[in-house]
Write an enzyme that holds these catalytic residues in place. Structure first.
Site: not given
Ligand code: NOJ
Length: 571
Positions: A35, A43, A221, A282
């Site tokens: 921070d 940040d 994501d 992911e």
């Molecule tokens: C995966 C992300 O790593 C997680 O932190 C998030 O809550 C969910 N996708 C939804 O975006």
């Protein structure tokens, strides 16, 4: 020493080209890294000022969790503007300065892309609500009529990953109860409709926006969730995407075949830019062959190997998952991407200290069995040395280089993960792995920022783990990570030919007790992990390059790799 299996094919060499095949990538969770302005939340200027730490550590690249404009209902994974920086993290100029400084230091920058959903405070969603049913604005999201006489029931029985129903009913502009929208996560995270070309165009513009600013890639994501079965069938099975239903039916919202066309299109965009920009999936997908489909040559570059992360502390289990997943990714010409911790899972220094057989928990609270700290530390160090010796790329989550444990006694009233509230506390959630980092043991807030404030409380024992305590201290976890990252490069482990071996001294031991393999450019590095309680005598003539713990000495005076430890040896 007997070689017991055919050599696993090695990933293609990385000589500047295809850097991502062997890179060690450090995940920064911006809220909790450093921070600069004293508001208690990390940040971008804080990150920029601390990039030297990552150079000293020896990583190749940085992945940052989202720092975009967001009401922070899911810690930034609820994006209200993909092309601006949230004031809590800084400004676009701060983002540019961070990328520029990282590049000066030789670090690549990967940013997070959240394409499955936006925030309900995004202009697109506001427009969708205002425009009403049947409008092009609504078609950007997944609005459906409800079931029941007056549409009072959700369109399907789908559950949100965070708990509770995955549909929310809206009030129409005329004040009447209206349609429902899908949110696989929080109600404040409406899902986009990826069958709509407008969505594709808008997100491709977002890719270009950040590529133009010089980022080296995107962590994508929920990459396995963008497309949904257009028939919207009921799905009463658990939402966990890694599990298929008993009859083998595939979930209507996860890992559908039509998601891949999106990534082929993105790949074309990335390839049109100079430099080697990458896409990282992911995707909580199993089996390994389904995950490997995301890293085919014309799609993404990497996909997190979550099956590896979920593997129990057992030599046999680790050998099996490494063999299967490496073979699946090699089959499509991709590296395997190893990972042990991130901002969504209990830190591995605590997870590996839980009693054997404990399923991977979603957070740990004070009234649950507590991890064994010393055991967790030993196993985490061993697990990391094992991971960093495997061929391919690896991710390191901020704080694991300090051996940080999970915060397991965080009071309920400070918890912020929506999972906790949405499940009425039944799921503890992910706050315990997101606590601000300890930089300095005797400073307010452990040196996280100038004011001593921290958005989540730090547990008392974090002072012992602070960077300044470990830096330069022989045997500390931080110095172990540094040594491992340096040696990994020198010994060319990331492109080694891994071959499992049976050591003569393990003949009488249980199969899950010890794991050994050779690797390195000439196959001359022997990696040994002792999973069981009994130390393993060093093979005759072996030179210890690095060990996750002090060597043990047997009654016969012979040195041994202790229990719950990994050694890198020159055999
Ligand atoms: C995966 C992300 O790593 C997680 O932190 C998030 O809550 C969910 N996708 C939804 O975006």
């Amino acid at each position: 020493m007997t070689q017991t299996s055919p050599t696993l094919a090695r990933p293609a060499a990385s000589t500047g080209r295809e850097w991502w095949r062997t890179a060690v990538i450090y995940q920064v969770y911006p809220r909790s890294f450093a921070d600069s302005d004293g508001d208690g939340v990390g940040d971008l200027p804080g990150i920029t000022a601390r990039l030297d730490h990552l150079v000293e550590l020896g990583v190749d690249a940085v992945w940052l969790s989202p720092f975009y404009t967001s009401p922070q209902a899911d810690a930034g994974y609820d994006v209200a503007d993909y092309t601006d920086v949230d004031p809590v993290f800084g400004t676009l100029a701060d983002a540019d300065a961070m990328v520029a400084r990282a590049h000066e230091l030789g670090l690549r920058i990967i940013v997070d892309l959240v394409p499955n959903h936006t925030s309900d405070e995004h202009a697109w969603f506001r427009a969708a609500l205002a425009a009403g049913p049947g409008s092009p604005e609504r078609a950007v999201y997944l609005f459906r009529e409800g079931k029941g006489e007056s549409g009072e029931l959700p369109p399907t029985d789908w559950q949100s990953v965070f708990g509770g129903p995955a549909w929310e009913r809206v009030t129409e502009p005329d004040g009447t109860p209206g349609q429902w929208y899908l949110h696989l996560f929080d109600t404040k995270q409406p899902d986009l409709d990826w069958s709509n070309p407008v969505v594709r165009e808008r997100i491709e513009d977002v890719l270009r926006f950040w590529l133009d600013r010089g980022v080296d890639g995107f962590r994508v994501d929920v990459a396995h969730g963008l497309t949904k079965d257009p028939a919207f069938p009921d799905w009463s099975h658990p939402v966990s995407p890694l599990r298929v239903s008993e009859d083998g039916t595939r979930a209507p919202m996860w890992d559908r075949d039509d998601v891949h066309e999106i990534y082929r299109s993105w790949r074309r965009i990335l390839d049109s830019y100079e430099g080697e920009r990458v896409l990282v999936a992911e995707a909580w997908v199993a089996p390994a062959e389904r995950l490997a489909a995301y890293v085919r040559p014309d799609e993404m570059h990497q996909a997190f190997n979550f099956e590896y992360l979920e593997t129990a502390w057992s030599g046999a289990a680790v050998r099996d998952v490494v063999t299967r997943t490496a073979a699946a990714s090699t089959e499509v010409g991709a590296p395997t991407t190893w990972v042990l911790s991130n901002h969504d899972v209990v830190r591995h220094a605590s997870r590996l200290g839980l009693p054997a057989g404990t399923p991977r928990p979603n957070g740990i609270s004070a009234d649950e069995p507590q991890p064994d700290e010393a055991l967790g530390q030993a196993r985490a160090r061993a697990a990391t040395l094992l991971m960093l010796a495997l061929p391919g790329s690896a991710y390191v989550y901020q704080g694991e280089e300090l051996g940080l444990p999970e915060h397991t006694t965080m009071p309920a009233d400070v918890r912020q993960d929506p999972t906790f509230a949405r499940t009425g506390g039944a799921e503890t959630g992910r706050d315990g792995c997101r606590v601000p980092l300890p930089w300095q043991h005797d400073a307010p807030g452990l040196g996280f920022g100038p004011s001593g404030r921290t958005w989540l409380p730090q547990p008392e024992d974090y002072a012992r783990y602070a960077l300044d305590v470990q830096r330069g201290t022989p045997g500390s976890t931080y110095e172990l990570y540094r040594a491992a990252l340096r040696l990994r490069r020198e010994l060319v482990l990331a492109t080694g030919d891994l071959a499992w071996v049976d050591l003569p001294s393990t003949a009488s031991r249980a199969g899950d007790d010890v794991l050994a393999f050779t690797t390195g450019s000439d196959g001359g590095v022997l990696v040994v992990t002792v999973f069981g309680d009994e130390p393993l005598p060093l093979p005759a003539g072996a030179e210890v390059l690095l060990c996750s713990a002090d060597l043990a000495t047997g009654a016969d005076g012979v040195q041994a790799v202790p229990a719950n430890a990994t050694a890198w040896l020159r055999a």
